[in-house]
Design an enzyme around this catalytic site. Sequence first.
Site, PDB file in Angstrom:
ATOM      1  CG  ASP A 191      -2.098  -0.863   1.136  1.00 52.53           C
ATOM      2  OD1 ASP A 191      -2.486  -1.201   0.016  1.00 52.53           O
ATOM      3  OD2 ASP A 191      -2.667  -1.227   2.187  1.00 52.53           O
ATOM      4  NE  ARG A 235      -4.272  -2.218  -5.148  1.00 51.04           N
ATOM      5  CZ  ARG A 235      -4.087  -2.980  -4.057  1.00 51.04           C
ATOM      6  NH1 ARG A 235      -3.732  -2.434  -2.912  1.00 51.04           N
ATOM      7  NH2 ARG A 235      -4.264  -4.282  -4.111  1.00 51.04           N
TER       8      ARG A 235
HETATM    9  P1  FDA Z   1     -13.521   9.812  -5.610  1.00 48.62           P
HETATM   10  O1  FDA Z   1     -13.529   9.586  -4.146  1.00 48.62           O
HETATM   11  O2  FDA Z   1     -13.147  11.148  -6.142  1.00 48.62           O
HETATM   12  O3  FDA Z   1     -14.940   9.421  -6.113  1.00 48.62           O
HETATM   13  C1  FDA Z   1     -15.246   9.676  -7.469  1.00 48.62           C
HETATM   14  C2  FDA Z   1     -16.641   9.255  -7.753  1.00 48.62           C
HETATM   15  O4  FDA Z   1     -16.778   7.857  -7.497  1.00 48.62           O
HETATM   16  C3  FDA Z   1     -17.717   9.897  -6.895  1.00 48.62           C
HETATM   17  O5  FDA Z   1     -18.014  11.178  -7.349  1.00 48.62           O
HETATM   18  C4  FDA Z   1     -18.827   8.919  -7.102  1.00 48.62           C
HETATM   19  O6  FDA Z   1     -19.402   9.088  -8.350  1.00 48.62           O
HETATM   20  C5  FDA Z   1     -18.085   7.616  -7.068  1.00 48.62           C
HETATM   21  N1  FDA Z   1     -18.061   7.088  -5.692  1.00 48.62           N
HETATM   22  C6  FDA Z   1     -17.030   7.161  -4.825  1.00 48.62           C
HETATM   23  N2  FDA Z   1     -17.385   6.566  -3.657  1.00 48.62           N
HETATM   24  C7  FDA Z   1     -18.650   6.134  -3.810  1.00 48.62           C
HETATM   25  C8  FDA Z   1     -19.584   5.474  -2.975  1.00 48.62           C
HETATM   26  N3  FDA Z   1     -19.302   5.160  -1.690  1.00 48.62           N
HETATM   27  N4  FDA Z   1     -20.798   5.180  -3.471  1.00 48.62           N
HETATM   28  C9  FDA Z   1     -21.129   5.529  -4.733  1.00 48.62           C
HETATM   29  N5  FDA Z   1     -20.291   6.185  -5.573  1.00 48.62           N
HETATM   30  C10 FDA Z   1     -19.079   6.473  -5.122  1.00 48.62           C
HETATM   31  N6  FDA Z   1      -5.205   5.361  -1.197  1.00 48.62           N
HETATM   32  C11 FDA Z   1      -3.934   5.539  -0.748  1.00 48.62           C
HETATM   33  O7  FDA Z   1      -3.549   6.668  -0.465  1.00 48.62           O
HETATM   34  N7  FDA Z   1      -3.084   4.473  -0.626  1.00 48.62           N
HETATM   35  C12 FDA Z   1      -3.444   3.212  -0.968  1.00 48.62           C
HETATM   36  O8  FDA Z   1      -2.641   2.287  -0.834  1.00 48.62           O
HETATM   37  C13 FDA Z   1      -4.765   3.001  -1.460  1.00 48.62           C
HETATM   38  N8  FDA Z   1      -5.186   1.773  -1.839  1.00 48.62           N
HETATM   39  C14 FDA Z   1      -6.390   1.641  -2.474  1.00 48.62           C
HETATM   40  C15 FDA Z   1      -6.761   0.419  -3.019  1.00 48.62           C
HETATM   41  C16 FDA Z   1      -7.937   0.312  -3.735  1.00 48.62           C
HETATM   42  C17 FDA Z   1      -8.298  -1.001  -4.345  1.00 48.62           C
HETATM   43  C18 FDA Z   1      -8.782   1.446  -3.909  1.00 48.62           C
HETATM   44  C19 FDA Z   1     -10.054   1.361  -4.720  1.00 48.62           C
HETATM   45  C20 FDA Z   1      -8.449   2.649  -3.341  1.00 48.62           C
HETATM   46  C21 FDA Z   1      -7.265   2.757  -2.606  1.00 48.62           C
HETATM   47  N9  FDA Z   1      -6.910   3.958  -2.019  1.00 48.62           N
HETATM   48  C22 FDA Z   1      -5.631   4.118  -1.543  1.00 48.62           C
HETATM   49  C23 FDA Z   1      -7.912   5.038  -1.837  1.00 48.62           C
HETATM   50  C24 FDA Z   1      -7.875   6.025  -2.994  1.00 48.62           C
HETATM   51  O9  FDA Z   1      -6.700   6.763  -2.973  1.00 48.62           O
HETATM   52  C25 FDA Z   1      -9.074   6.980  -2.918  1.00 48.62           C
HETATM   53  O10 FDA Z   1      -8.984   7.727  -1.745  1.00 48.62           O
HETATM   54  C26 FDA Z   1     -10.410   6.299  -2.976  1.00 48.62           C
HETATM   55  O11 FDA Z   1     -10.415   5.231  -3.873  1.00 48.62           O
HETATM   56  C27 FDA Z   1     -11.487   7.282  -3.439  1.00 48.62           C
HETATM   57  O12 FDA Z   1     -11.139   7.780  -4.709  1.00 48.62           O
HETATM   58  P2  FDA Z   1     -11.941   7.433  -6.053  1.00 48.62           P
HETATM   59  O13 FDA Z   1     -10.945   7.167  -7.111  1.00 48.62           O
HETATM   60  O14 FDA Z   1     -12.921   6.380  -5.833  1.00 48.62           O
HETATM   61  O15 FDA Z   1     -12.611   8.796  -6.426  1.00 48.62           O
END
Ligand code: FDA
Length: 305
Positions: A132, A182
């Site tokens: 991570d 990732r």
């Molecule tokens: P964002 O949070 O901007 O969401 C974009 C859009 O996605 C929203 O506007 C909505 O449309 C949709 N959405 C998001 N959440 C939703 C929900 N609960 N319900 C419905 N729609 C939703 N970070 C880090 O710093 N270190 C790490 O090692 C990891 N590891 C990691 C592994 C995996 C598999 C994932 C998916 C994520 C991580 N992260 C992480 C977290 C990552 O950095 C980030 O904070 C979250 O994934 C949220 O970002 P999004 O890309 O989803 O976009």
Amino acid sequence: MLRSLFLAAAGSARLERLVESAPVSKGMVRRFVAGGSAEEAMRASRELADDGLAISLDHLGEDTETAEQARAARDEYVSLLTRLHDSGLTPAAEVSVKLSALGQRLDEKLARENARAICAAAAEAGTTVTLDAEDHTTTDATLETLLELRKDFPGTGAVLQAYLRRTEGDCRELAVAGSRVRLCKGAYAEPESVAFQSPLDVDKSYVRCLNILMSGAGYPMVATHDPRLIAIAEDRARWFDRSTGEYEFQLLYGVRPEEQARLAGGGHTVRVYLPYGRQWYGYLMRRLAERPANVAFFVKAVSSR
Ligand code: FDA
């Protein structure tokens, strides 16, 4: 504003004790965390695997304070990997590891040795480990450890955070044959000097990084729930002639399960990041920081008591 508040709360030990002892937290935790024990994590993994989803298990814990705690975290992973193997859940299930849980802040060498033991157990179990990404002060050390581990365990994966200004460069370095990367947006509170601050700039960086990874020789793991970025990733996979086994989507447990099913139904490899364990506080605060709707859910749970 709300994001900064929750990210600040993630680092507060006093608030941690308060929230952990509040029974109202339980419903919220259950939504994002498989349970407190390996037993519960195994059960949730089985359900996900039965739905055709791959899994990356994360034993919750960060900022370990003693070498004993770090070794206990290592032992938990080693025993989990044996159980996953014995239950036939590998190779569908791999593990995600935070080096801070293995003692990175205490002693880098110790964290590296612990990570090596987990990689060896994963290899024995026929699966892989992904490291991570934590806050930016650890990025160099984590990537150095990754390169060390990859010499003996080439399947070890990295996580890169699109909000960091350095990440395009890191993507270029890691977009090589056999390299699992990732790509996520990034979940910590970071200063402007090192990280893009506006959501638009983070998204633009994510797309630039995605282009590098999808056009490179490695194995991109597209970790986002963002519908726009998922659509762009699908498009880039087509554009760069990648078949569905040559990249994967990854989403967090409890977030957009219908999208997880849709992508898997469309023939994509979809991996669900599945956290378990008792130290869920920091993880939960980062999930609340990401999405106002999650906060509303939390507040509703509190006020209905
Ligand atoms: P964002 O949070 O901007 O969401 C974009 C859009 O996605 C929203 O506007 C909505 O449309 C949709 N959405 C998001 N959440 C939703 C929900 N609960 N319900 C419905 N729609 C939703 N970070 C880090 O710093 N270190 C790490 O090692 C990891 N590891 C990691 C592994 C995996 C598999 C994932 C998916 C994520 C991580 N992260 C992480 C977290 C990552 O950095 C980030 O904070 C979250 O994934 C949220 O970002 P999004 O890309 O989803 O976009």
